[in-house]
Write a protein that holds these residues in place. Structure first.
Motif, short mmCIF file in Angstrom:
data_model
loop_
_atom_site.label_atom_id
_atom_site.label_comp_id
_atom_site.label_asym_id
_atom_site.label_seq_id
_atom_site.Cartn_x
_atom_site.Cartn_y
_atom_site.Cartn_z
N ALA A 183 62.85 36.50 103.52
CA ALA A 183 63.86 37.40 102.97
C ALA A 183 63.34 38.13 101.74
O ALA A 183 63.60 39.33 101.54
CB ALA A 183 65.12 36.62 102.64
N ILE B 27 62.50 30.74 105.34
CA ILE B 27 63.47 31.83 105.43
C ILE B 27 63.60 32.55 104.09
O ILE B 27 63.68 33.79 104.02
CB ILE B 27 64.84 31.30 105.90
N ASP B 28 63.63 31.80 103.01
CA ASP B 28 63.73 32.43 101.68
C ASP B 28 62.52 33.32 101.42
O ASP B 28 62.67 34.42 100.84
CB ASP B 28 63.82 31.35 100.60
N TRP C 174 62.17 38.55 113.96
CA TRP C 174 63.30 38.09 113.16
C TRP C 174 64.45 39.10 113.22
O TRP C 174 65.61 38.74 113.39
CB TRP C 174 62.83 37.85 111.73
N ALA D 262 64.45 26.24 105.13
CA ALA D 262 64.98 27.25 104.22
C ALA D 262 63.89 27.87 103.36
O ALA D 262 63.98 29.06 103.00
CB ALA D 262 66.06 26.61 103.33
N TYR E 2 68.16 38.55 111.97
CA TYR E 2 67.78 37.95 110.68
C TYR E 2 68.54 36.64 110.46
O TYR E 2 69.07 36.37 109.38
CB TYR E 2 68.04 38.92 109.53
N LYS E 3 68.57 35.79 111.48
CA LYS E 3 69.32 34.54 111.40
C LYS E 3 68.77 33.62 110.32
O LYS E 3 67.58 33.62 110.01
CB LYS E 3 69.28 33.80 112.74
N THR E 4 69.64 32.82 109.79
CA THR E 4 69.27 31.72 108.89
C THR E 4 69.98 30.47 109.37
O THR E 4 71.05 30.55 109.99
CB THR E 4 69.65 32.01 107.43
N THR F 234 66.05 31.78 116.04
CA THR F 234 65.71 32.67 114.93
C THR F 234 64.70 33.74 115.34
O THR F 234 64.83 34.91 114.92
CB THR F 234 65.13 31.85 113.75
#
Length: 563
Positions: A236, A232-233, A250, A229, A255-257, A264
């Motif tokens: 983003a 990913i954070d 991505w 995470a 834009y999967k999380t 991903t």
């Protein structure tokens, strides 16, 4: 031992002032222990290295891998390094020598390195040869190498082991971290007063070879698990500024999380590289953070660059390369900057990828070109890219002629250091270099530099004579590069080699630029010492400034405008 080998200077105050202004090492026996430790600072638009309260320009050389492992061998090198006008040596700190037995530390190699650097009025950048050096783990101590059950290796797709410690092993990380932290504690205990060590490189040219990622059981499990995470954070939060290949991969997968790496970013060697970058950057960043918690010197990592058309694993996959900058920044915030080891002919192209606005720029390794070309690259890096330092690899093995050439160029940079440091980031300092392609093809097209209301036209070929029918002659021999510093409205310092400069005016009322005067000279402690006045045949009857090939000259030029 270190406290017994202090340089003593009678006029410490005067020396401190003079040497800090010239960008050289500062040594004073009565320097207060409370003086700020080396750190990075944004000064007038450029990130600079601050040493003992003053900006410092590293005229470096990185020792060949084994040179610092022997006290007797190292002792023979210092006079040669001094003769080349280095002020800083980049040297390894070897895990295998520092912790030959687990938990028992021997810092004698570091103590000797620091003590002799002080004796020869040099600063140091230490290179931590810990878990990885050029991807491999050859500098790990024997007790790590022999116990593969406890200290597991990375694996190939067929399950066979590599001489690469797995970044997925907590035991590997703990062992490296403990030793590196002990080193930083030792530096704090022995060098916090003198500041001989300026920065530390954490690991060396990390990255996976000959495959794109580790395929051990632990790595495969992490690859199949959700992308962390924290990464990913970060992606983003920086979505609009991500490296295009990363953003596109991505985006293409929605834009999967909370999904696996393949889900991903897709199944590809590039995704394997992203995973390996995260794994090794997280590991390296934790090592750095632990060391910084003890003694927070600036810390960085270096990158082995990639050749055109190669896939991850054909170059060190996951190292701090442009396509994974974002991963490294997210995984290793304790690192202050990412640096290129720049051996390819297309120096200008690669240097600009790493010299990002607002970030520190430093070249810890470079070479595989002539000393004159290395020097021309240094002029360009210091002037156009606000480099904090420049460091040819293995200067101790240069031929006498090449060492003399590098020394001549570094002598000029030494003279110009106050001007460079005062003007980096201000727009008053410009570097010049002939760009080259990866195959070595050099672009000799004239370049233009604007200092309103003047325009400088920089040529790398002989200009035609003024007689009717004269033709342009061939390329000037040797290397081509230099810099221009604006001193005032009409006055400039020009330094470099292998260039001819002509001048034009952008002022409609006075559309012609003339040369009022050219002085050849030098700086001594920031004061201009004039030499020859250049005119007549030496300036093509007042039409041009010539910087001879094979030499590194410094010229003070005054221009004027007329109609």
């Amino acid at each position: 031992m270190l406290n017994r080998i202090k340089p003593v200077f009678k006029q410490a105050g005067l020396l401190l002032c003079a040497l800090s202004l010239s960008g050289q090492a500062v040594f004073a026996a009565d320097k207060p222990a409370s003086a700020a430790m080396p750190h990075l600072s944004l000064e007038h638009g450029a990130t600079q290295l601050i040493v003992d309260g003053a900006p410092f320009l590293v005229r470096g050389g990185e020792l060949e891998n084994s040179s610092a492992s022997s006290a007797d061998y190292l002792q023979e090198l210092w006079p040669r390094l001094q003769a080349m006008h280095l002020n800083t040596v980049l040297a390894p700190a070897y895990w295998e020598l520092i912790e030959p037995q687990e938990g028992h530390f021997d810092f004698s190699s570091i103590d000797h390195l620091v003590a002799t650097a002080r004796q020869h009025r040099m600063k140091l950048v230490l290179l931590w040869f810990g878990s990885w050096k050029n991807s491999m783990s050859s500098y790990a101590p024997a007790w790590v190498k022999r116990d593969q059950a406890r200290f597991p290796r990375a694996a190939r797709t067929d399950g066979s082991g590599l001489e690469i410690l797995s970044a997925l092993s907590q035991a590997n990380l703990d062992a490296d971290t403990r030793s590196f932290t002990a080193l930083m504690q030792h530096l704090k205990d022995t060098d916090a007063h003198e500041h001989t060590v300026l920065m530390v490189q954490v690991e060396n040219e990390v990255g996976m070879l000959p495959e794109a990622r580790d395929h051990s059981a632990a790595a495969n499990a992490a690859f199949a698990a959700p992308v962390p995470a924290r990464l990913i954070d970060y992606l983003a939060a920086h979505k609009d500024a991500l490296a295009p290949p990363l953003r596109q991969a991505w985006q293409a997968h929605g834009y999967k999380t909370g999904a696996s790496w393949a889900a991903t970013f897709g199944e590809s060697p590039q995704t394997d590289e992203l995973f390996n970058a995260w794994s090794e950057a997280s590991y390296t960043g934790k090592v750095a953070a632990s060391g910084k918690a003890v003694y927070p010197l600036p810390m960085f990592v270096n990158a082995a660059l990639m050749r055109p058309g190669k896939l991850p694993g054909q170059y060190p996959s996951g190292g701090p390369l442009p396509q994974v900058f974002d991963v490294w920044k997210a995984a290793a915030p304790a690192l202050d900057f990412l640096a290129p080891d720049l051996y390819f002919p297309n120096f200008v192209e690669w240097a600009n990828k790493y010299a990002q606005p607002g970030h520190a720029f430093f070249i810890p390794e470079t070479g595989r070109v002539s000393a004159a070309d290395m020097a021309a690259n240094a002029f360009y890096a210091f002037a156009s890219l606000q480099a904090m330092g420049f460091s040819p690899y293995a200067p101790e093995f240069l031929s006498a002629e090449e060492a003399a050439t590098l020394g001549e160029a570094y002598r000029v940079i030494e003279q110009l250091s106050p001007l460079l440091l005062a003007n980096q980031g201000t727009g008053k300092l410009v570097g010049i270099r002939t760009p080259a392609a990866f195959d070595g093809t050099v672009d000799l097209s004239p370049q233009q530099v604007a200092f309103d209301p003047y325009r400088f036209d920089v040529h790398f070929k002989q200009l035609p004579g003024i007689s009717v029918g004269a033709k342009e002659e061939a390329e000037l021999p040797g290397a081509h590069g230099g810099l221009i510093v604006r001193l005032g409205a009409d006055e400039f310092i020009v330094a470099g080699t292998g260039m001819i400069l002509t001048f034009a005016s952008k002022d409609p009322a006075n559309p012609i630029a003339g040369i009022e005067s050219i002085q050849e000279g030098r700086f001594e402690k920031g004061t201009w010492i004039a030499g020859r006045t250049i005119n007549g045949d030496d300036s093509n009857q007042g039409r041009e400034l010539r910087l001879p090939s094979g030499k590194f000259g410094v010229f003070r030029v005054r221009l004027y405008r007329y109609h």
